[in-house]
Design an enzyme around this catalytic site. Structure first.
Site, short mmCIF file in Angstrom:
data_model
loop_
_atom_site.label_atom_id
_atom_site.label_comp_id
_atom_site.label_asym_id
_atom_site.label_seq_id
_atom_site.Cartn_x
_atom_site.Cartn_y
_atom_site.Cartn_z
N TRP A 164 0.27 -51.37 -1.69
CA TRP A 164 -0.23 -50.59 -2.77
C TRP A 164 -1.39 -51.34 -3.25
O TRP A 164 -1.35 -52.47 -3.77
CB TRP A 164 0.44 -50.45 -3.91
CG TRP A 164 0.06 -50.12 -5.42
CD1 TRP A 164 -0.03 -50.52 -6.64
CD2 TRP A 164 -0.56 -48.70 -5.81
NE1 TRP A 164 -0.46 -49.85 -7.61
CE2 TRP A 164 -1.21 -48.86 -6.99
CE3 TRP A 164 -1.03 -47.57 -4.93
CZ2 TRP A 164 -1.49 -47.61 -7.59
CZ3 TRP A 164 -1.44 -46.41 -5.49
CH2 TRP A 164 -1.91 -46.38 -6.87
N GLY B 71 -5.83 -50.96 -8.21
CA GLY B 71 -6.81 -51.27 -8.93
C GLY B 71 -6.78 -52.28 -10.07
O GLY B 71 -7.57 -53.14 -10.12
N PHE B 72 -5.61 -52.15 -10.53
CA PHE B 72 -5.31 -52.92 -11.62
C PHE B 72 -5.39 -54.36 -11.29
O PHE B 72 -5.87 -55.47 -11.95
CB PHE B 72 -3.85 -52.76 -12.26
CG PHE B 72 -3.38 -53.52 -13.53
CD1 PHE B 72 -3.87 -53.54 -14.67
CD2 PHE B 72 -2.60 -54.79 -12.97
CE1 PHE B 72 -3.33 -54.48 -15.67
CE2 PHE B 72 -2.10 -55.66 -13.92
CZ PHE B 72 -2.53 -55.41 -15.44
N ASP C 101 -9.00 -53.25 -16.21
CA ASP C 101 -8.88 -51.96 -15.06
C ASP C 101 -9.46 -50.60 -15.80
O ASP C 101 -8.76 -49.77 -16.20
CB ASP C 101 -7.62 -51.92 -14.76
CG ASP C 101 -7.19 -50.83 -13.87
OD1 ASP C 101 -8.12 -50.30 -13.07
OD2 ASP C 101 -6.13 -50.26 -13.98
N HIS D 41 3.22 -40.39 -13.82
CA HIS D 41 3.24 -42.01 -14.24
C HIS D 41 3.84 -41.69 -15.64
O HIS D 41 3.57 -40.55 -16.18
CB HIS D 41 1.92 -42.29 -14.18
CG HIS D 41 1.90 -44.00 -14.35
ND1 HIS D 41 2.87 -44.83 -14.48
CD2 HIS D 41 0.82 -44.91 -14.42
CE1 HIS D 41 2.72 -46.09 -14.44
NE2 HIS D 41 1.33 -46.08 -14.56
#
Ligand code: SPV
Ligand code: MG
Length: 287
Positions: free
Chosen positions: A37, A40-41, A51, A183
């Site tokens: 994965w 972005g975080f 982020d 999510h």
């Protein structure tokens, strides 16, 4: 070798580990994860940033290319909101496909976004039709059908509830999304399990159970609907915890006499850097 699309369709689920660097990606591959994965975080944190859409597509792509050069695992690219509207998404899809990603995840938040797990974070979503347009643009822009376009539903994160999440998921599948990332930041799996039970679409679901850690792989598999689980930020968190511990101990101990036996030996780094290969090249070609 099966494509990521095939593996996701099997709903076993695929286990994707977060990565922020080629080194963490290599370690995840060696450990046995199925996919990576490109979070972005994690990249934001690595760069010392929040982020919140501060990192650029170029920065993310550059890291993804470096990661792709060091592993053979499929890479799931976290492209946040797609860096703008449908025009930006078309450009992003071409770039990510060329860079070696196996798929992208696009979230239905407005740009600039705020990270999802933040308590009280601003969570503004796009209108459904607008996000459908972005998904259709993404699907039309890819050159291979094996390149998955995954829609990320943030309705639960935004506090809009179960019905809105289901409505959005169905609309995104209708627009062509190959899978749906749903999510949640609830501390138990109840909210997500209710969603899974109510989901009767064909598209596989993808979970990021960071906030509700009791959701095990076995529990996801038992639903028969989860195509992938993303361990969303566990590489950067493990790194932070390890560095904090070692730094504290070196200062407390007044040296490295205790810590050195608890960290990776230099020879392990040489292995990861493939120094045997360097030696081989030297002996063959240095004249
Ligand atoms: C990321 O890892 O960048 C994610 C997952 O998008 S989360 O931070 O949980 O939103
Ligand atoms: Mg992200």
């Amino acid at each position: 070798m099966k494509s990521l699309a095939t593996l996701v369709a099997e709903r076993r689920p695929v286990q994707a580990m977060a990565t922020h660097s080629p080194l963490s990606a290599k370690l995840a591959e060696e450990a046995g994860f199925d996919a990576l994965w490109a979070s972005g975080f994690e990249l934001s944190a690595l760069l010392g940033l929040a982020d919140v859409s501060l990192t650029t597509m170029t920065q993310h792509l550059e890291m993804l290319r470096a990661i792709a050069g060091q592993t053979s695992l499929p890479i799931v690219a976290d492209i946040d909101t797609g860096f703008g509207n449908a025009v930006n998404v078309v450009h992003a899809i071409k770039e990510y496909e060329r860079a070696g990603a196996a798929c992208v995840v696009i979230e239905d938040k407005s740009f600039p976004k705020v990270t999802s797990l933040l308590s009280g974070g601003r969570q503004d979503l796009l209108r459904i039709e607008e996000f459908q347009g972005k998904l259709e643009a993404a699907c039309a822009a890819r050159s291979s059908d094996d390149f998955l376009v995954i829609a990320r539903v943030e309705a639960l994160i935004a506090g809009l509830g179960h019905d809105e999440a289901l409505k959005r998921a169905a609309a995104y599948a209708e627009a062509g999304a190959d899978a749906l990332l749903i999510h949640s930041k609830q501390s138990t799996p109840a909210e997500i399990e209710a969603f899974i039970a109510a989901w009767n679409g064909d598209a596989p679901l993808i979970l990021v159970p960071t906030a509700y850690p009791e959701m095990t792989v076995a529990r996801m598999k038992a639903t028969g609907k989860v195509g992938m689980v993303i361990w969303g930020n566990h590489s950067i968190r493990a790194m932070v915890a390890a560095l904090q511990d070692v730094y504290r101990r070196i200062l407390e101990d007044g040296g490295i006499q205790s810590v050195h036996q608890d960290i990776a030996p230099v020879t392990e780094l040489f292995r990861l850097q493939d120094m045997d290969r360097v030696k081989e090249i030297e002996s063959r070609y240095l004249r």
